[in-house]
Design an enzyme around this catalytic site. Structure first.
Site, PDB file in Angstrom:
ATOM      1  CG  HIS A 113      -0.223   0.041   2.525  1.00  0.00           C
ATOM      2  ND1 HIS A 113       0.341   1.179   3.039  1.00  0.00           N
ATOM      3  CD2 HIS A 113       0.035  -0.942   3.412  1.00  0.00           C
ATOM      4  CE1 HIS A 113       0.908   0.910   4.190  1.00  0.00           C
ATOM      5  NE2 HIS A 113       0.739  -0.385   4.448  1.00  0.00           N
TER       6      HIS A 113
ATOM      7  CD  GLU B 266       2.222  -4.599   8.550  1.00  0.00           C
ATOM      8  OE1 GLU B 266       2.546  -5.802   8.403  1.00  0.00           O
ATOM      9  OE2 GLU B 266       2.912  -3.664   8.136  1.00  0.00           O
TER      10      GLU B 266
END
Length: 162
Positions: A9, A84
């Site tokens: 990202h 994550e």
């Protein structure tokens, strides 16, 4: 055999502030949004059949921005398996301040050790145990079908795939 495109990202607000982000749902910065738009240019040769992303907005927005710029609208699967690494008690803390409090060696151990998690967080080994099954049963079969697959996620959740 298909094609797999993995993309971390764009810059999030806490990346900019040097904070442990983990599962905190922090938005992209303006730079993160601009970088996603620029990345679309590098991906213009691909026609994506399917996209995968975590449940975290920074990964979702990165994927959506790129697909929008490319004018593509493939189905997108959101799954927390691609989130994550969970940094536990460190989430939201500034990395430099955390090193000053606990010592750089301890913070390095939490961040870089394969099997030592931060307090109340995940080790890389635990992230691997979360990510790989999803990759094997969710993403890999699409690649084997010859599809072009786009995954937008975080660095620590993509490492086991690599």
């Amino acid at each position: 055999m298909g094609i797999l495109v993995l993309l971390r990202h764009g810059q999030s607000q806490w990346n900019l502030e040097n904070r442990f982000t983990g599962w905190s749902d922090v938005p992209l910065t303006e730079r993160g949004r601009q970088d996603a738009e620029k990345t679309a240019e590098a991906l213009k040769e691909f026609e994506f059949d399917i996209g995968y992303t975590s449940h975290l907005q920074r990964a979702i927005d990165t994927l959506e921005i790129i697909l929008d710029v490319l004018g593509q609208n493939p189905p997108v699967i959101h799954d927390s398996s691609l989130n994550e690494r969970h940094y536990g008690d460190l989430q939201g803390l500034n990395k430099a301040e955390t090193a000053a409090k606990y010592g750089q060696d301890q913070v390095t151990l939490w961040r870089r050790s394969y099997d030592t998690p931060p307090p109340n967080g995940e080790s890389i080994a635990q992230v691997r145990e979360r990510v790989l099954p999803f990759f094997r049963w969710g993403i890999l079969p699409e690649i084997h079908k010859g599809k072009t697959v786009f995954v937008s996620a975080s660095g620590n959740s993509m490492r086991p795939i690599l």
